[in-house]
Design a protein around this motif. Structure first.
Motif, PDB file in Angstrom:
ATOM      1  N   ILE A 236       0.536  -1.142   0.037  1.00 42.96           N
ATOM      2  CA  ILE A 236      -0.153   0.032   0.348  1.00 42.96           C
ATOM      3  C   ILE A 236       0.326   1.176  -0.253  1.00 42.96           C
ATOM      4  O   ILE A 236       0.682   2.901  -0.828  1.00 42.96           O
ATOM      5  CB  ILE A 236      -0.560  -0.211   1.043  1.00 42.96           C
ATOM      6  N   ARG A 237       1.463   1.283   0.298  1.00 40.96           N
ATOM      7  CA  ARG A 237       3.089   2.361   0.958  1.00 40.96           C
ATOM      8  C   ARG A 237       3.648   2.476  -0.709  1.00 40.96           C
ATOM      9  O   ARG A 237       4.016   3.590  -1.082  1.00 40.96           O
ATOM     10  CB  ARG A 237       3.860   2.357   1.560  1.00 40.96           C
ATOM     11  N   ALA A 238       3.827   1.847  -1.631  1.00 41.07           N
ATOM     12  CA  ALA A 238       4.703   1.868  -2.742  1.00 41.07           C
ATOM     13  C   ALA A 238       3.354   2.124  -3.672  1.00 41.07           C
ATOM     14  O   ALA A 238       3.744   2.219  -4.876  1.00 41.07           O
ATOM     15  CB  ALA A 238       5.096   0.397  -3.005  1.00 41.07           C
ATOM     16  N   GLY A 239       2.051   2.223  -3.171  1.00 43.76           N
ATOM     17  CA  GLY A 239       0.612   2.684  -3.919  1.00 43.76           C
ATOM     18  C   GLY A 239      -0.220   1.106  -4.418  1.00 43.76           C
ATOM     19  O   GLY A 239      -0.683   2.102  -5.720  1.00 43.76           O
ATOM     20  N   ALA A 240      -0.232   0.265  -3.682  1.00 44.76           N
ATOM     21  CA  ALA A 240      -1.039  -0.477  -4.225  1.00 44.76           C
ATOM     22  C   ALA A 240      -2.661  -0.211  -4.356  1.00 44.76           C
ATOM     23  O   ALA A 240      -2.336   0.753  -3.261  1.00 44.76           O
ATOM     24  CB  ALA A 240      -0.709  -1.839  -3.930  1.00 44.76           C
ATOM     25  N   PHE A 241      -3.614  -0.875  -4.407  1.00 46.89           N
ATOM     26  CA  PHE A 241      -4.255  -0.309  -4.513  1.00 46.89           C
ATOM     27  C   PHE A 241      -5.642  -0.832  -3.619  1.00 46.89           C
ATOM     28  O   PHE A 241      -6.863  -1.789  -2.905  1.00 46.89           O
ATOM     29  CB  PHE A 241      -5.651   0.379  -5.839  1.00 46.89           C
ATOM     30  N   GLY A 242      -4.469  -1.919  -3.121  1.00 45.84           N
ATOM     31  CA  GLY A 242      -5.348  -2.940  -2.394  1.00 45.84           C
ATOM     32  C   GLY A 242      -4.342  -4.540  -2.254  1.00 45.84           C
ATOM     33  O   GLY A 242      -3.559  -4.595  -3.308  1.00 45.84           O
ATOM     34  N   TYR A 243      -4.534  -5.570  -0.826  1.00 45.53           N
ATOM     35  CA  TYR A 243      -3.356  -6.836  -1.010  1.00 45.53           C
ATOM     36  C   TYR A 243      -4.599  -7.709  -0.842  1.00 45.53           C
ATOM     37  O   TYR A 243      -5.571  -7.529  -0.143  1.00 45.53           O
ATOM     38  CB  TYR A 243      -2.463  -6.269   0.002  1.00 45.53           C
ATOM     39  N   LEU A 244      -4.399  -8.831  -1.175  1.00 45.02           N
ATOM     40  CA  LEU A 244      -5.466  -9.365  -1.248  1.00 45.02           C
ATOM     41  C   LEU A 244      -4.039 -11.160  -1.034  1.00 45.02           C
ATOM     42  O   LEU A 244      -3.892 -11.264  -1.793  1.00 45.02           O
ATOM     43  CB  LEU A 244      -5.535  -9.700  -2.728  1.00 45.02           C
ATOM     44  N   SER A 245      -5.018 -11.975  -0.248  1.00 44.09           N
ATOM     45  CA  SER A 245      -4.635 -13.151   0.473  1.00 44.09           C
ATOM     46  C   SER A 245      -5.023 -14.840  -1.064  1.00 44.09           C
ATOM     47  O   SER A 245      -5.906 -14.224  -1.545  1.00 44.09           O
ATOM     48  CB  SER A 245      -4.773 -13.781   1.530  1.00 44.09           C
ATOM     49  N   LYS A 246      -3.809 -14.826  -1.359  1.00 40.13           N
ATOM     50  CA  LYS A 246      -4.103 -15.980  -2.293  1.00 40.13           C
ATOM     51  C   LYS A 246      -4.893 -16.801  -1.567  1.00 40.13           C
ATOM     52  O   LYS A 246      -5.559 -18.182  -1.875  1.00 40.13           O
ATOM     53  CB  LYS A 246      -2.600 -16.890  -2.668  1.00 40.13           C
ATOM     54  N   THR A 247      -5.033 -17.250  -0.466  1.00 40.38           N
ATOM     55  CA  THR A 247      -6.290 -18.019   0.137  1.00 40.38           C
ATOM     56  C   THR A 247      -7.948 -17.181   0.671  1.00 40.38           C
ATOM     57  O   THR A 247      -8.515 -18.110   1.101  1.00 40.38           O
ATOM     58  CB  THR A 247      -6.037 -18.184   2.083  1.00 40.38           C
ATOM     59  N   SER A 248      -7.836 -16.530  -0.081  1.00 41.63           N
ATOM     60  CA  SER A 248      -9.056 -15.962  -0.087  1.00 41.63           C
ATOM     61  C   SER A 248     -10.389 -16.327  -0.278  1.00 41.63           C
ATOM     62  O   SER A 248      -9.591 -16.891  -1.398  1.00 41.63           O
ATOM     63  CB  SER A 248      -9.157 -13.886  -0.723  1.00 41.63           C
ATOM     64  N   ASP A 249     -12.189 -16.509  -0.073  1.00 44.16           N
ATOM     65  CA  ASP A 249     -12.604 -16.927  -1.350  1.00 44.16           C
ATOM     66  C   ASP A 249     -12.451 -16.314  -2.373  1.00 44.16           C
ATOM     67  O   ASP A 249     -11.923 -14.708  -2.627  1.00 44.16           O
ATOM     68  CB  ASP A 249     -14.045 -16.709  -0.706  1.00 44.16           C
ATOM     69  N   LEU A 250     -13.191 -17.098  -3.555  1.00 46.60           N
ATOM     70  CA  LEU A 250     -13.384 -16.551  -4.637  1.00 46.60           C
ATOM     71  C   LEU A 250     -14.017 -15.264  -4.268  1.00 46.60           C
ATOM     72  O   LEU A 250     -14.502 -14.222  -5.762  1.00 46.60           O
ATOM     73  CB  LEU A 250     -14.331 -17.437  -6.248  1.00 46.60           C
ATOM     74  N   ASP A 251     -15.371 -14.814  -4.204  1.00 43.27           N
ATOM     75  CA  ASP A 251     -16.466 -13.525  -3.958  1.00 43.27           C
ATOM     76  C   ASP A 251     -15.777 -12.629  -3.584  1.00 43.27           C
ATOM     77  O   ASP A 251     -15.717 -11.703  -4.108  1.00 43.27           O
ATOM     78  CB  ASP A 251     -17.365 -13.958  -3.323  1.00 43.27           C
ATOM     79  N   TYR A 252     -14.588 -13.408  -2.544  1.00 44.68           N
ATOM     80  CA  TYR A 252     -13.675 -11.631  -2.107  1.00 44.68           C
ATOM     81  C   TYR A 252     -12.994 -11.306  -3.106  1.00 44.68           C
ATOM     82  O   TYR A 252     -12.869 -10.085  -3.351  1.00 44.68           O
ATOM     83  CB  TYR A 252     -12.638 -12.058  -0.963  1.00 44.68           C
TER      84      TYR A 252
ATOM     85  N   VAL B 141      -4.266  13.207  -6.597  1.00 44.50           N
ATOM     86  CA  VAL B 141      -4.930  11.819  -6.464  1.00 44.50           C
ATOM     87  C   VAL B 141      -4.347  10.983  -5.671  1.00 44.50           C
ATOM     88  O   VAL B 141      -4.990  10.434  -4.543  1.00 44.50           O
ATOM     89  CB  VAL B 141      -5.467  11.699  -7.816  1.00 44.50           C
ATOM     90  N   ASP B 142      -4.090  10.087  -5.907  1.00 44.00           N
ATOM     91  CA  ASP B 142      -2.810   9.240  -4.662  1.00 44.00           C
ATOM     92  C   ASP B 142      -3.190   9.657  -3.467  1.00 44.00           C
ATOM     93  O   ASP B 142      -3.240   9.355  -2.301  1.00 44.00           O
ATOM     94  CB  ASP B 142      -1.782   8.805  -5.685  1.00 44.00           C
ATOM     95  N   LEU B 143      -2.301  11.090  -2.950  1.00 43.80           N
ATOM     96  CA  LEU B 143      -2.404  10.895  -2.309  1.00 43.80           C
ATOM     97  C   LEU B 143      -3.708  11.690  -0.968  1.00 43.80           C
ATOM     98  O   LEU B 143      -3.617  10.977   0.333  1.00 43.80           O
ATOM     99  CB  LEU B 143      -1.894  12.464  -1.566  1.00 43.80           C
ATOM    100  N   LEU B 144      -4.560  12.174  -2.028  1.00 42.22           N
ATOM    101  CA  LEU B 144      -6.047  11.512  -0.687  1.00 42.22           C
ATOM    102  C   LEU B 144      -6.320  10.399  -0.795  1.00 42.22           C
ATOM    103  O   LEU B 144      -6.960  10.235   0.263  1.00 42.22           O
ATOM    104  CB  LEU B 144      -7.091  12.831  -1.272  1.00 42.22           C
ATOM    105  N   GLN B 145      -6.593   9.974  -1.759  1.00 45.23           N
ATOM    106  CA  GLN B 145      -6.733   8.637  -1.427  1.00 45.23           C
ATOM    107  C   GLN B 145      -6.207   7.532  -0.928  1.00 45.23           C
ATOM    108  O   GLN B 145      -6.480   6.643   0.049  1.00 45.23           O
ATOM    109  CB  GLN B 145      -6.194   7.364  -2.888  1.00 45.23           C
ATOM    110  N   GLN B 146      -4.708   7.245  -0.122  1.00 42.87           N
ATOM    111  CA  GLN B 146      -4.023   6.976   0.469  1.00 42.87           C
ATOM    112  C   GLN B 146      -4.773   7.718   2.124  1.00 42.87           C
ATOM    113  O   GLN B 146      -4.464   6.760   3.194  1.00 42.87           O
ATOM    114  CB  GLN B 146      -2.501   7.574   0.957  1.00 42.87           C
ATOM    115  N   ALA B 147      -4.855   8.329   2.347  1.00 40.37           N
ATOM    116  CA  ALA B 147      -5.432   9.476   3.432  1.00 40.37           C
ATOM    117  C   ALA B 147      -6.529   9.153   3.606  1.00 40.37           C
ATOM    118  O   ALA B 147      -6.806   8.969   4.946  1.00 40.37           O
ATOM    119  CB  ALA B 147      -5.406  10.611   2.929  1.00 40.37           C
ATOM    120  N   LYS B 148      -7.628   9.230   2.636  1.00 33.81           N
ATOM    121  CA  LYS B 148      -8.911   8.641   3.244  1.00 33.81           C
ATOM    122  C   LYS B 148      -8.546   6.940   3.332  1.00 33.81           C
ATOM    123  O   LYS B 148      -9.360   6.715   4.643  1.00 33.81           O
ATOM    124  CB  LYS B 148      -9.883   8.989   1.667  1.00 33.81           C
TER     125      LYS B 148
END
Length: 209
Positions: A94-110, A197-204
């Protein structure tokens, strides 16, 4: 239809995700690649809405790859995913700019929920991660993420987040416009982003204001 590029060095993972997403009416897998060389060659040819980037993709590590995508393809949104729990890599990605992080153990719906959210330009983080980002354990006080923000920096951030321009921020805080620009640059550096834009997204997303 949301266009997805899958970057993962496991053929069976790519195949499985591709089959699931292409079977829906909402997603189209426009490409799948196994290395960073293939990834950047493909990004020069197609424009996905979201890149699903494996943390352990060969050649360049996931964080370095993410930063290069942000630099070379700034409008491309990246959802990181990994076999490691979010405790290990989520904050770094997230610090490097990703919009999210997901584990490979997550359900497909997730997974599909995450892709939709990221495609819309929103951050995707789990409730557990949001709590860790927003509060210090045991204190329930808001955290100053990455590096501590000063009171004045938070004031500037709040006004920027409300849609104020530099001149209006300067007038509201009785500063000159050049000083506001300096604060904005400092905020971007502390939150490790390179545009407003990224600054405000991260902050929010990280509840910093």
């Amino acid at each position: 239809m949301i266009k997805i590029l899958i970057a993962d060095h496991h053929p069976i993972v790519r195949y499985g995700i591709k089959q699931v997403l292409n079977a829906t009416q909402e997603f189209e897998v426009v490409a799948d690649v196994s290395t960073t060389t293939e990834l950047f060659e493909t990004l020069n040819k197609v424009t996905p809405d979201v890149v699903m980037l494996e943390m352990d993709i060969p050649e360049i590590n996931g964080i370095a790859t993410l930063r290069k995508i942000k630099q070379d393809f700034p409008n491309t949104k990246v959802l990181m995913f990994s076999g490691q729990s979010e405790d290990v890599y989520a904050l770094s990605t997230i610090r490097a700019g990703a919009f999210g992080y997901l584990s490979k153990t997550s359900d497909l719906d997730y997974l599909m929920s995450a892709l939709k959210k990221v495609a819309e330009g929103n951050m995707f983080i789990t409730n557990e991660l949001a709590q860790r980002l927003a509060f210090d354990e045991g204190t329930q006080k808001p955290r100053r993420f990455f590096r501590k923000l000063s009171t004045r920096e938070i004031e500037v951030l709040k006004l920027l987040a409300s849609g104020k321009r530099n001149k209006e921020v300067a007038e509201g805080l009785n500063l000159n416009e050049k000083t506001v620009s300096t604060y904005k640059a400092r905020l971007m550096r502390k939150l490790n982003v390179d545009n407003l834009v990224d600054l405000l997204q991260q902050a929010k997303a990280l509840e910093l204001y």
